[in-house]
Design a protein around this motif. Structure first.
Motif, mmCIF file in Angstrom:
data_model
loop_
_atom_site.group_PDB
_atom_site.id
_atom_site.type_symbol
_atom_site.label_atom_id
_atom_site.label_comp_id
_atom_site.label_asym_id
_atom_site.label_seq_id
_atom_site.Cartn_x
_atom_site.Cartn_y
_atom_site.Cartn_z
ATOM 1 N N GLN A 232 0.829 -1.209 0.000
ATOM 2 C CA GLN A 232 0.000 0.000 0.000
ATOM 3 C C GLN A 232 0.862 1.257 0.000
ATOM 4 O OE1 GLN A 232 -2.275 0.849 3.631
ATOM 5 N NE2 GLN A 232 -4.085 1.155 2.361
ATOM 6 N N GLU A 233 1.917 1.279 0.816
ATOM 7 C CA GLU A 233 2.790 2.447 0.871
ATOM 8 C C GLU A 233 3.565 2.612 -0.432
ATOM 9 O OE1 GLU A 233 4.308 5.877 2.181
ATOM 10 O OE2 GLU A 233 2.813 4.677 3.256
ATOM 11 N N GLY A 234 4.017 1.485 -1.011
ATOM 12 C CA GLY A 234 4.715 1.559 -2.284
ATOM 13 C C GLY A 234 3.834 2.102 -3.397
ATOM 14 N N LEU A 235 2.576 1.671 -3.440
ATOM 15 C CA LEU A 235 1.644 2.184 -4.445
ATOM 16 C C LEU A 235 1.309 3.650 -4.190
ATOM 17 C CD1 LEU A 235 -0.764 -0.875 -4.817
ATOM 18 C CD2 LEU A 235 0.877 -0.022 -6.494
ATOM 19 N N THR A 236 1.187 4.021 -2.926
ATOM 20 C CA THR A 236 0.902 5.422 -2.597
ATOM 21 C C THR A 236 2.037 6.328 -3.064
ATOM 22 O OG1 THR A 236 -0.428 4.757 -0.683
ATOM 23 C CG2 THR A 236 0.382 7.017 -0.730
ATOM 24 N N ASN A 237 3.275 5.925 -2.812
ATOM 25 C CA ASN A 237 4.417 6.726 -3.252
ATOM 26 C C ASN A 237 4.474 6.807 -4.775
ATOM 27 O OD1 ASN A 237 5.211 7.167 -0.619
ATOM 28 N ND2 ASN A 237 6.661 5.467 -0.591
ATOM 29 N N ALA A 238 4.184 5.686 -5.446
ATOM 30 C CA ALA A 238 4.214 5.695 -6.909
ATOM 31 C C ALA A 238 3.142 6.609 -7.479
ATOM 32 C CB ALA A 238 4.048 4.271 -7.437
ATOM 33 N N ALA A 239 1.954 6.593 -6.860
ATOM 34 C CA ALA A 239 0.856 7.406 -7.377
ATOM 35 C C ALA A 239 1.051 8.885 -7.102
ATOM 36 C CB ALA A 239 -0.462 6.916 -6.774
ATOM 37 N N ARG A 240 1.670 9.229 -5.971
ATOM 38 C CA ARG A 240 1.763 10.639 -5.571
ATOM 39 C C ARG A 240 3.043 11.323 -6.025
ATOM 40 N NH1 ARG A 240 -0.292 10.525 0.772
ATOM 41 N NH2 ARG A 240 -2.456 9.898 0.358
ATOM 42 N N HIS A 241 4.164 10.595 -6.013
ATOM 43 C CA HIS A 241 5.450 11.271 -6.153
ATOM 44 C C HIS A 241 6.268 10.857 -7.370
ATOM 45 C CE1 HIS A 241 4.521 12.522 -2.103
ATOM 46 N NE2 HIS A 241 4.609 11.292 -1.629
ATOM 47 N N SER A 242 6.026 9.693 -7.937
ATOM 48 C CA SER A 242 6.957 9.189 -8.950
ATOM 49 C C SER A 242 6.651 9.679 -10.358
ATOM 50 C CB SER A 242 6.947 7.651 -8.939
ATOM 51 O OG SER A 242 5.716 7.162 -9.447
ATOM 52 N N GLY A 243 5.414 10.096 -10.603
ATOM 53 C CA GLY A 243 5.034 10.449 -11.965
ATOM 54 C C GLY A 243 4.947 9.245 -12.877
ATOM 55 N N ALA A 244 4.729 8.068 -12.308
ATOM 56 C CA ALA A 244 4.703 6.831 -13.090
ATOM 57 C C ALA A 244 3.375 6.688 -13.832
ATOM 58 C CB ALA A 244 4.931 5.626 -12.179
ATOM 59 N N THR A 245 3.416 5.894 -14.895
ATOM 60 C CA THR A 245 2.202 5.531 -15.640
ATOM 61 C C THR A 245 1.874 4.055 -15.503
ATOM 62 O OG1 THR A 245 3.493 5.142 -17.665
ATOM 63 C CG2 THR A 245 2.609 7.365 -17.322
ATOM 64 N N ARG A 246 2.836 3.282 -14.984
ATOM 65 C CA ARG A 246 2.611 1.840 -14.855
ATOM 66 C C ARG A 246 3.303 1.338 -13.595
ATOM 67 N NH1 ARG A 246 5.713 -2.268 -16.564
ATOM 68 N NH2 ARG A 246 6.972 -0.791 -17.776
ATOM 69 N N VAL A 247 2.581 0.548 -12.822
ATOM 70 C CA VAL A 247 3.118 -0.049 -11.600
ATOM 71 C C VAL A 247 2.769 -1.535 -11.612
ATOM 72 C CG1 VAL A 247 3.236 0.029 -9.084
ATOM 73 C CG2 VAL A 247 2.744 2.115 -10.354
ATOM 74 N N GLU A 248 3.727 -2.359 -11.209
ATOM 75 C CA GLU A 248 3.501 -3.803 -11.116
ATOM 76 C C GLU A 248 3.759 -4.262 -9.685
ATOM 77 O OE1 GLU A 248 5.803 -5.922 -13.945
ATOM 78 O OE2 GLU A 248 4.707 -5.130 -15.688
ATOM 79 N N VAL A 249 2.859 -5.097 -9.203
ATOM 80 C CA VAL A 249 2.972 -5.681 -7.867
ATOM 81 C C VAL A 249 3.127 -7.189 -8.028
ATOM 82 C CG1 VAL A 249 1.896 -5.975 -5.607
ATOM 83 C CG2 VAL A 249 1.551 -3.844 -6.878
ATOM 84 N N HIS A 250 4.219 -7.729 -7.521
ATOM 85 C CA HIS A 250 4.485 -9.165 -7.611
ATOM 86 C C HIS A 250 4.529 -9.760 -6.211
ATOM 87 C CE1 HIS A 250 5.688 -9.266 -11.942
ATOM 88 N NE2 HIS A 250 6.012 -8.003 -11.690
ATOM 89 N N LEU A 251 3.884 -10.887 -6.062
ATOM 90 C CA LEU A 251 3.987 -11.687 -4.840
ATOM 91 C C LEU A 251 4.317 -13.103 -5.279
ATOM 92 C CD1 LEU A 251 3.599 -11.736 -1.711
ATOM 93 C CD2 LEU A 251 1.303 -12.621 -2.155
ATOM 94 N N ARG A 252 5.494 -13.584 -4.865
ATOM 95 C CA ARG A 252 5.948 -14.882 -5.348
ATOM 96 C C ARG A 252 6.832 -15.554 -4.307
ATOM 97 N NH1 ARG A 252 9.051 -11.571 -10.040
ATOM 98 N NH2 ARG A 252 10.713 -10.635 -8.779
ATOM 99 N N PRO A 253 6.912 -16.879 -4.350
ATOM 100 C CA PRO A 253 7.807 -17.582 -3.417
ATOM 101 C C PRO A 253 9.253 -17.447 -3.865
ATOM 102 C CG PRO A 253 6.688 -19.133 -4.857
ATOM 103 C CD PRO A 253 6.095 -17.795 -5.161
ATOM 104 N N LEU A 254 10.155 -17.435 -2.889
ATOM 105 C CA LEU A 254 11.584 -17.369 -3.178
ATOM 106 C C LEU A 254 12.136 -18.779 -3.374
ATOM 107 C CD1 LEU A 254 12.625 -14.681 -0.551
ATOM 108 C CD2 LEU A 254 12.527 -14.383 -3.036
ATOM 109 N N PRO A 255 13.181 -18.937 -4.202
ATOM 110 C CA PRO A 255 13.726 -20.282 -4.444
ATOM 111 C C PRO A 255 14.225 -20.967 -3.171
ATOM 112 C CG PRO A 255 14.563 -18.698 -6.063
ATOM 113 C CD PRO A 255 13.840 -17.908 -5.018
ATOM 114 N N HIS A 256 14.811 -20.202 -2.265
ATOM 115 C CA HIS A 256 15.365 -20.790 -1.041
ATOM 116 C C HIS A 256 14.360 -20.812 0.106
ATOM 117 C CE1 HIS A 256 15.635 -16.647 0.413
ATOM 118 N NE2 HIS A 256 16.200 -16.337 -0.746
ATOM 119 N N GLY A 257 13.112 -20.533 -0.188
ATOM 120 C CA GLY A 257 12.076 -20.480 0.837
ATOM 121 C C GLY A 257 11.753 -19.057 1.219
#
Length: 317
Positions: A232-257
């Motif tokens: 939520q904080e990462g998206l808030t910063n991207a929407a307010r301060h970065s001037g971005a047009t595209r944001v990607e959110v990934h949630l995935r398992p790590l190879p080592h756990g």
């Protein structure tokens, strides 16, 4: 003046005085021969160089400890100066490391209490917004509708406009309440909450997509809340301060756990801007669950927020 230069200059003064005495009353020959002067000056230079080198080597642990003290950050734990030898410097380094361990533990405990109280306050405010302000605005909408149905035509238009304004305010109140209290996280879990968060931040000028990889380990409620708040904080910063047009959110398992959360945008990046309260809040949340947070430039520009959560089954007690 540093300790190194103080000791060096004191030693140099003693050596210069000794050589001066050799040139004066305490000398080999009178007057001083050229060869003796050359030998004495060369010996003085050699002693000064040797003294400087030995002091540099001897005081190097102090310099390392000083750098460690200057760069110590309780929000970035784990970095410790190496302990070498068994002397006073080693004892001082061990004491400093023990102090850092104690401070980090106390910081994590106090941050946990503060964040727990903050979440409780968020939920209280969200309930009041939903139950009190929301119901009041709903009653106002019904009254406006009742009045608009019975008002003459010129006034009816103004009442309909007031209805739309009130309805927009009610939607905004509900949106704020959802951000304060992520009910979808409690009811449907982290995956649905992240997809809902991405949809909430999507606008005509900002495209937000959530990529959820199946198979992350089971996470407890506090860990899921930290992941949600960091996203939520990462998206808030991207929407307010970065001037971005595209944001990607990934949630995935790590190879080592473990689990990785990644929020990356195509904005202007952080440049040399100092970390604000939002990033510091993310670091404090990461400390609560023993996770590692990295905020910096993405591989293709923009800003990237990465949170690596260790596997709870492999975590050390």
């Amino acid at each position: 003046m540093s300790l190194y230069w103080r000791i060096f200059l004191l030693n140099a003064g003693v050596l210069v005085l000794a050589v001066a005495l050799l040139f004066g009353p305490v000398t080999v020959s009178t007057p001083v021969l050229f060869g003796e002067a050359v030998v004495l000056l060369a010996g003085l230079a050699a002693m000064l160089v040797l003294n400087a080198v030995l002091l540099k080597i001897g005081l190097a642990p102090f310099a390392r400890l000083n750098r460690a003290m200057a760069t110590a950050d309780l929000l970035k734990p784990g970095t410790r100066p190496a302990v070498t030898g068994d002397g006073e410097i080693a004892a001082l380094t061990r004491t400093f490391n023990a102090m850092l361990d104690r401070l980090e533990a106390e910081r994590a405990t106090s941050s946990g209490r503060v964040l727990t109280a903050l979440e409780g306050e968020r939920q209280r405010i969200a309930r009041e917004l939903h139950d009190e302000v929301g119901q009041t605005l709903t009653a106002v909408l019904l009254q406006l509708k009742y009045a608009a149905d019975r008002a003459p035509e010129p006034l009816r238009t103004d009442l309909h406009q007031a209805q739309e304004t009130t309805r927009s305010s009610l939607d905004e109140i509900r949106r704020i309440a959802r951000r304060l209290r992520p009910g979808v996280l409690e009811e449907l879990g982290l995956h649905s909450a992240l997809r809902s968060l991405a949809a909430e931040f999507t606008t005509p000028r900002l495209s937000v997509t959530a990529h959820i990889t199946p198979g992350p380990p089971h996470l407890d409620r506090s860990t899921e809340l930290v992941l949600y708040r960091v996203a939520q904080e990462g998206l808030t910063n991207a929407a307010r301060h970065s001037g971005a047009t595209r944001v990607e959110v990934h949630l995935r398992p790590l190879p080592h756990g473990g689990t990785e959360l990644l929020v990356s945008d195509d904005g202007r990046g952080l440049a040399d801007a100092p970390e604000g309260a939002g990033i510091q809040g993310m670091r404090e949340r990461a400390l609560l669950i023993g996770a590692e947070l990295a905020v910096g430039a993405g591989p293709h520009g923009g800003t990237q927020v990465r949170l690596d959560v260790p596997d709870p089954d492999k975590a050390t007690p």
